[in-house]
Design a protein around this motif. Structure first.
Motif, PDB file in Angstrom:
ATOM      1  N   VAL A 103     -56.871  -1.363 -13.620  1.00  0.00           N
ATOM      2  CA  VAL A 103     -57.492  -2.217 -13.053  1.00  0.00           C
ATOM      3  C   VAL A 103     -57.871  -1.849 -11.191  1.00  0.00           C
ATOM      4  CG1 VAL A 103     -58.188  -4.571 -12.243  1.00  0.00           C
ATOM      5  CG2 VAL A 103     -56.805  -3.879 -14.308  1.00  0.00           C
ATOM      6  N   TYR A 104     -59.461  -1.553 -11.104  1.00  0.00           N
ATOM      7  CA  TYR A 104     -59.430  -1.104  -9.689  1.00  0.00           C
ATOM      8  C   TYR A 104     -59.681  -1.974  -8.665  1.00  0.00           C
ATOM      9  CZ  TYR A 104     -58.508   3.361 -11.113  1.00  0.00           C
ATOM     10  OH  TYR A 104     -57.762   4.749 -11.875  1.00  0.00           O
ATOM     11  N   LEU A 105     -59.247  -2.739  -8.045  1.00  0.00           N
ATOM     12  CA  LEU A 105     -59.930  -3.897  -7.027  1.00  0.00           C
ATOM     13  C   LEU A 105     -60.790  -3.847  -5.985  1.00  0.00           C
ATOM     14  CD1 LEU A 105     -57.059  -6.115  -7.143  1.00  0.00           C
ATOM     15  CD2 LEU A 105     -58.943  -6.743  -8.836  1.00  0.00           C
ATOM     16  N   ALA A 106     -62.247  -4.649  -5.485  1.00  0.00           N
ATOM     17  CA  ALA A 106     -62.547  -3.937  -4.426  1.00  0.00           C
ATOM     18  C   ALA A 106     -61.984  -5.281  -2.812  1.00  0.00           C
ATOM     19  CB  ALA A 106     -63.831  -4.022  -4.924  1.00  0.00           C
ATOM     20  N   ARG A 107     -62.532  -4.836  -2.352  1.00  0.00           N
ATOM     21  CA  ARG A 107     -62.022  -6.143  -0.908  1.00  0.00           C
ATOM     22  C   ARG A 107     -62.762  -7.095  -1.039  1.00  0.00           C
ATOM     23  NH1 ARG A 107     -59.524  -2.388   3.201  1.00  0.00           N
ATOM     24  NH2 ARG A 107     -57.954  -1.028   2.163  1.00  0.00           N
ATOM     25  N   THR A 108     -63.706  -6.765  -1.273  1.00  0.00           N
ATOM     26  CA  THR A 108     -65.076  -8.011  -1.379  1.00  0.00           C
ATOM     27  C   THR A 108     -65.688  -7.648  -2.448  1.00  0.00           C
ATOM     28  OG1 THR A 108     -67.270  -6.577  -0.545  1.00  0.00           O
ATOM     29  CG2 THR A 108     -64.774  -7.162   1.379  1.00  0.00           C
ATOM     30  N   TYR A 109     -66.722  -8.857  -3.013  1.00  0.00           N
ATOM     31  CA  TYR A 109     -67.272  -9.043  -4.620  1.00  0.00           C
ATOM     32  C   TYR A 109     -68.861  -8.150  -4.132  1.00  0.00           C
ATOM     33  CZ  TYR A 109     -65.212 -13.423  -5.326  1.00  0.00           C
ATOM     34  OH  TYR A 109     -65.001 -14.735  -5.894  1.00  0.00           O
ATOM     35  N   ALA A 110     -68.850  -7.437  -4.978  1.00  0.00           N
ATOM     36  CA  ALA A 110     -69.803  -6.419  -5.064  1.00  0.00           C
ATOM     37  C   ALA A 110     -71.500  -6.683  -4.546  1.00  0.00           C
ATOM     38  CB  ALA A 110     -70.137  -5.877  -6.890  1.00  0.00           C
ATOM     39  N   TYR A 111     -71.906  -6.186  -4.259  1.00  0.00           N
ATOM     40  CA  TYR A 111     -73.554  -7.292  -3.350  1.00  0.00           C
ATOM     41  C   TYR A 111     -74.183  -6.602  -4.754  1.00  0.00           C
ATOM     42  CZ  TYR A 111     -78.203  -6.827  -1.164  1.00  0.00           C
ATOM     43  OH  TYR A 111     -79.343  -7.059  -1.377  1.00  0.00           O
ATOM     44  N   VAL A 112     -75.138  -7.529  -5.440  1.00  0.00           N
ATOM     45  CA  VAL A 112     -75.525  -7.547  -6.386  1.00  0.00           C
ATOM     46  C   VAL A 112     -76.585  -8.056  -5.869  1.00  0.00           C
ATOM     47  CG1 VAL A 112     -76.449  -8.129  -8.238  1.00  0.00           C
ATOM     48  CG2 VAL A 112     -73.975  -8.000  -7.745  1.00  0.00           C
ATOM     49  N   ALA A 113     -77.983  -7.022  -5.307  1.00  0.00           N
ATOM     50  CA  ALA A 113     -79.089  -6.957  -5.125  1.00  0.00           C
ATOM     51  C   ALA A 113     -80.590  -8.110  -6.230  1.00  0.00           C
ATOM     52  CB  ALA A 113     -80.499  -5.805  -4.973  1.00  0.00           C
ATOM     53  N   ALA A 114     -80.995  -8.736  -5.322  1.00  0.00           N
ATOM     54  CA  ALA A 114     -82.177  -9.142  -6.609  1.00  0.00           C
ATOM     55  C   ALA A 114     -82.915  -9.035  -7.741  1.00  0.00           C
ATOM     56  CB  ALA A 114     -83.176 -10.807  -5.745  1.00  0.00           C
ATOM     57  N   GLY A 115     -82.775 -10.205  -8.314  1.00  0.00           N
ATOM     58  CA  GLY A 115     -83.342  -9.178  -9.719  1.00  0.00           C
ATOM     59  C   GLY A 115     -82.754  -8.175 -10.922  1.00  0.00           C
ATOM     60  N   LYS A 116     -81.044  -8.503  -9.729  1.00  0.00           N
ATOM     61  CA  LYS A 116     -80.399  -6.774 -10.494  1.00  0.00           C
ATOM     62  C   LYS A 116     -78.683  -7.321 -10.936  1.00  0.00           C
ATOM     63  CE  LYS A 116     -82.721  -3.310  -8.642  1.00  0.00           C
ATOM     64  NZ  LYS A 116     -83.280  -2.120  -9.934  1.00  0.00           N
ATOM     65  N   ASP A 117     -78.681  -8.880 -11.085  1.00  0.00           N
ATOM     66  CA  ASP A 117     -77.477  -9.574 -12.180  1.00  0.00           C
ATOM     67  C   ASP A 117     -77.260  -8.987 -12.988  1.00  0.00           C
ATOM     68  OD1 ASP A 117     -77.835 -11.532  -9.890  1.00  0.00           O
ATOM     69  OD2 ASP A 117     -79.004 -12.848 -11.030  1.00  0.00           O
ATOM     70  N   GLY A 118     -75.903  -8.586 -13.439  1.00  0.00           N
ATOM     71  CA  GLY A 118     -75.328  -7.346 -14.981  1.00  0.00           C
ATOM     72  C   GLY A 118     -75.212  -5.915 -13.928  1.00  0.00           C
ATOM     73  N   LEU A 119     -75.922  -5.352 -12.802  1.00  0.00           N
ATOM     74  CA  LEU A 119     -75.545  -4.716 -13.020  1.00  0.00           C
ATOM     75  C   LEU A 119     -74.652  -3.105 -12.368  1.00  0.00           C
ATOM     76  CD1 LEU A 119     -77.562  -1.566 -12.611  1.00  0.00           C
ATOM     77  CD2 LEU A 119     -78.126  -2.341  -9.932  1.00  0.00           C
ATOM     78  N   ALA A 120     -73.645  -4.022 -11.950  1.00  0.00           N
ATOM     79  CA  ALA A 120     -71.989  -3.744 -11.815  1.00  0.00           C
ATOM     80  C   ALA A 120     -71.611  -4.252 -13.862  1.00  0.00           C
ATOM     81  CB  ALA A 120     -71.262  -4.632 -10.796  1.00  0.00           C
TER      82      ALA A 120
END
Length: 84
Positions: free
Chosen positions: A9-26
């Motif tokens: 598991v690789y943890l990010a320091r913050t929540y991933a930025y998700v551009a409008a309309g790109k939900d689920g991209l990660a």
């Protein structure tokens, strides 16, 4: 037959930025990581090697992490970890 299960598991320091309309991209990118091959192996060769080792490898992503998982028999653990 003894089995082995590994998770990275690789943890990010913050929540991933998700551009409008790109939900689920990660999540989509995380799932696609497994489909691209590994090292010098293309996707088909990687699938063949995973099958030969009686292993299962998966990847995924969420808002704050990227995960990779491995299930295999213990006698193939070292070779399977090399693919992970």
């Amino acid at each position: 037959m003894p089995l082995a299960d590994a998770r990275r598991v690789y943890l990010a320091r913050t929540y991933a930025y998700v551009a409008a309309g790109k939900d689920g991209l990660a999540s989509a990118v995380g799932a696609m990581l497994r489909q691209g091959g590994a090292g010098e192996l293309d996707a088909a060769a990687l699938d063949e090697e995973i099958d030969f080792l009686a292993a299962q490898i998966g990847t995924g992503a969420g808002e704050t992490e990227l995960t990779a998982s491995l299930d295999t028999i213990t006698q193939n653990l070292d070779k399977s970890l090399d693919l992970l």
